[in-house]
Scaffold this motif. Sequence first.
Motif, PDB file in Angstrom:
ATOM      1  N   VAL A  96       0.842  -1.205   0.000  1.00 52.22           N
ATOM      2  CA  VAL A  96       0.000   0.000   0.000  1.00 52.22           C
ATOM      3  C   VAL A  96       0.874   1.250   0.000  1.00 52.22           C
ATOM      4  N   LEU A  97       1.891   1.255   0.856  1.00 51.52           N
ATOM      5  CA  LEU A  97       2.742   2.439   0.974  1.00 51.52           C
ATOM      6  C   LEU A  97       3.616   2.632  -0.260  1.00 51.52           C
ATOM      7  N   THR A  98       4.108   1.547  -0.854  1.00 52.85           N
ATOM      8  CA  THR A  98       4.919   1.704  -2.070  1.00 52.85           C
ATOM      9  C   THR A  98       4.093   2.262  -3.224  1.00 52.85           C
ATOM     10  N   ALA A 123       5.237  -1.764  -6.782  1.00 53.26           N
ATOM     11  CA  ALA A 123       4.288  -0.722  -7.192  1.00 53.26           C
ATOM     12  C   ALA A 123       3.972  -0.873  -8.674  1.00 53.26           C
ATOM     13  N   GLY A 124       2.719  -0.542  -9.040  1.00 55.74           N
ATOM     14  CA  GLY A 124       2.302  -0.635 -10.425  1.00 55.74           C
ATOM     15  C   GLY A 124       2.902   0.469 -11.276  1.00 55.74           C
ATOM     16  N   THR A 128      -3.804   3.632 -12.391  1.00 60.54           N
ATOM     17  CA  THR A 128      -4.803   2.571 -12.212  1.00 60.54           C
ATOM     18  C   THR A 128      -4.210   1.385 -11.468  1.00 60.54           C
ATOM     19  N   ASP A 129      -3.025   0.973 -11.878  1.00 64.88           N
ATOM     20  CA  ASP A 129      -2.359  -0.134 -11.181  1.00 64.88           C
ATOM     21  C   ASP A 129      -2.165   0.184  -9.710  1.00 64.88           C
ATOM     22  N   ASN A 130      -1.725   1.397  -9.429  1.00 61.23           N
ATOM     23  CA  ASN A 130      -1.496   1.798  -8.048  1.00 61.23           C
ATOM     24  C   ASN A 130      -2.787   1.766  -7.234  1.00 61.23           C
ATOM     25  N   MET A 131      -3.868   2.305  -7.795  1.00 55.85           N
ATOM     26  CA  MET A 131      -5.138   2.365  -7.077  1.00 55.85           C
ATOM     27  C   MET A 131      -5.698   0.964  -6.828  1.00 55.85           C
ATOM     28  N   ASN A 137      -5.127  -4.515  -1.378  1.00 54.64           N
ATOM     29  CA  ASN A 137      -4.293  -4.749  -0.197  1.00 54.64           C
ATOM     30  C   ASN A 137      -4.962  -4.224   1.070  1.00 54.64           C
ATOM     31  N   LEU A 138      -5.674  -3.107   0.961  1.00 55.68           N
ATOM     32  CA  LEU A 138      -6.387  -2.589   2.129  1.00 55.68           C
ATOM     33  C   LEU A 138      -7.520  -3.516   2.545  1.00 55.68           C
TER      34      LEU A 138
END
Length: 644
Positions: A96-98, A123-124, A128-131, A137-138
């Motif tokens: 999540v943090l990355t 990290a994506g 979109t990948d990041n979100m 993960n959350l």
Amino acid sequence: MRAVRRLYFYIVAFISLQVILWGLITLAASTVDSPIAGGLSNLLARGLAQVLVGLPFFLLHWSVIQKDVRQQAEEQQTFIRAVYGYGLQLATLVPVLTNLHALLRRPLMIAFNVFPTSRNFLAGQSVTDNMVSIALNLITFYFAYRITRADWDAFPSGRNLSLIRRLYRYIWLVIGISSLVVGLQQILFTIFFTPEGIGRLVNLKLASGISVTLIATAIWVITTRKIIPSLRAKAERDAILRTIFLFLANLAGLAIILSIIGVLVNDLLRWLLGTPTSLPVFINAHSSLLAVLIPITVIWLYYRRNFGRHLNTLEDPIRSQATTRLFTSLLSLAGNILVFAGVWSLLSLAADGLIGDNFLFSALNQRLANGLALLAVGLPLWINSWPLLQREATGDNQLGERARQSVVRKTFLYLLIFAAVVGLMAAVGLLVFRLINSVLGNAMPNFGLFVIKQLLLSAQITVWLLYHLAVLRKDNRAEKLTIKTEQPEISVLLLTDPDSQAAMSSLQAMIQKEMPYLALTLHTVSAGVTTDTPEPSSIMVLPASSTWQEPVFAGILKDFSGKVILIPLADKDGQLVWAGMHTQEEEEILKSALQLIRQAAEGQPFKISTPANGWAIAGYVLAGLVGLQVLFVVFALLASLVMN
């Protein structure tokens, strides 16, 4: 056994859930942000395979785990379940943090007109990948949080839950501190470094540094605000994990600071001794080191104060003194080694300058700077640590005696003596070898210079060896001549029945050898025979079985107001079974009794070492492996940030 079964189910549940999670992330990312050409089919195949394989394994194993919890509520406070719950939270929050860092960094890089050379670890590649990764993960994190929350509700004072939660918090504290140093280093680098040309590197580091600093500050503040209030509880305040964290944080911080100072002093001396440079060039060349030095120094000063407060608030003064002694001994050892290396560097340089035929004066500034830099760092370190150890060990009180007898001091002295003896043997052996070769007509070039250097090295090692041998001999003499003037006279009464007389006689001999200053009396009590009781401040030691086998012991104990130590010796009929105690040989039992007698005589709280449980060790190893994996991920992330 049940512990093995539990370990198996939780490991498989953890792995299978991670497979499902990353399979869902792959599916969601491929659906929302479809790649071009054949990449979509590959992503869909990989994501579906992960989900289809992981889901049945997770459901099967998790259903068994839940069934065990329903049948036996104590399952909720087991060590392995606590590791699973908090480990899963950790494993989901790191990605999540990355990904949050990637989201925060992206607009900053656009503003600075730079682009990353590679994507962040875990990290994506797109928003979109990041979100998607953050959201999934959350959700998994919330699942793990609900597990631990339910366990806490069922067992508010669960020991294993408290232990793993403490470890979980300090892991996040380490992540927050290390990330904060990296983030501030990247920001400060842009201040110290003067770019030549476009300056893309500076802007890229600034964007990453701002993002990392914001996230790391939040981690550090949130974790610290959870840890500090928990210190009101004695278990948290006196936890060995807190001592280890503060110890290592101070030691690592000081090591980094001194290493950077050593490099800076070395290069500054080279500059002063004639190496052509200028102040802007010097600062540019050392901008990374200066950018690390400032934040690490501030953080070290903060935790140095916390370390001192922690040691002062420990209820066990012996532990506080031992921790301080170990820390100071490590500093003294490092200073000792640096001073030795610095002195030898200067002696070797002097020999080359006075005797060497092919001495290059162009290398003078470099070698002289190296030697002076080693002394500049090592000498203050040694001067500020070794006298403290000597002052403690030369005291004629109990603190001085404990310092002289401590394993840390003995190890410190014998390690230096061992290194000196081996080094002297190697130096003299090499010298003799070259001398014999020379006599046989196979002399090496610059043989005279080599002989002088080896003689100087042997002389320096001999000085170090003789000094530490003298310190060791002084300690040994002080141990033999110590007179306990400050300790009140303490009498120890050993009561025994005829069946336990041999064991108690052995204990008497051990006490006379280890603590000859105690007034020691051994009484054998038979049925119907009485004996005088000692003074109220004295110590009574007797076999536990005698308290019910011989009625006279009950009368003696009833009127005794001092400290009573019961020894769980085996009774002759084998009727007594000691609950909660492991099987021990008689010698081990007597050694434990001797330890308690020493603590009682010195006014220390009773504390006896217990044997390590095999499953506890296995649990600690498992937790350590998980922690190492997490730290590897964190350091890989930090490395990727620095590289980018």
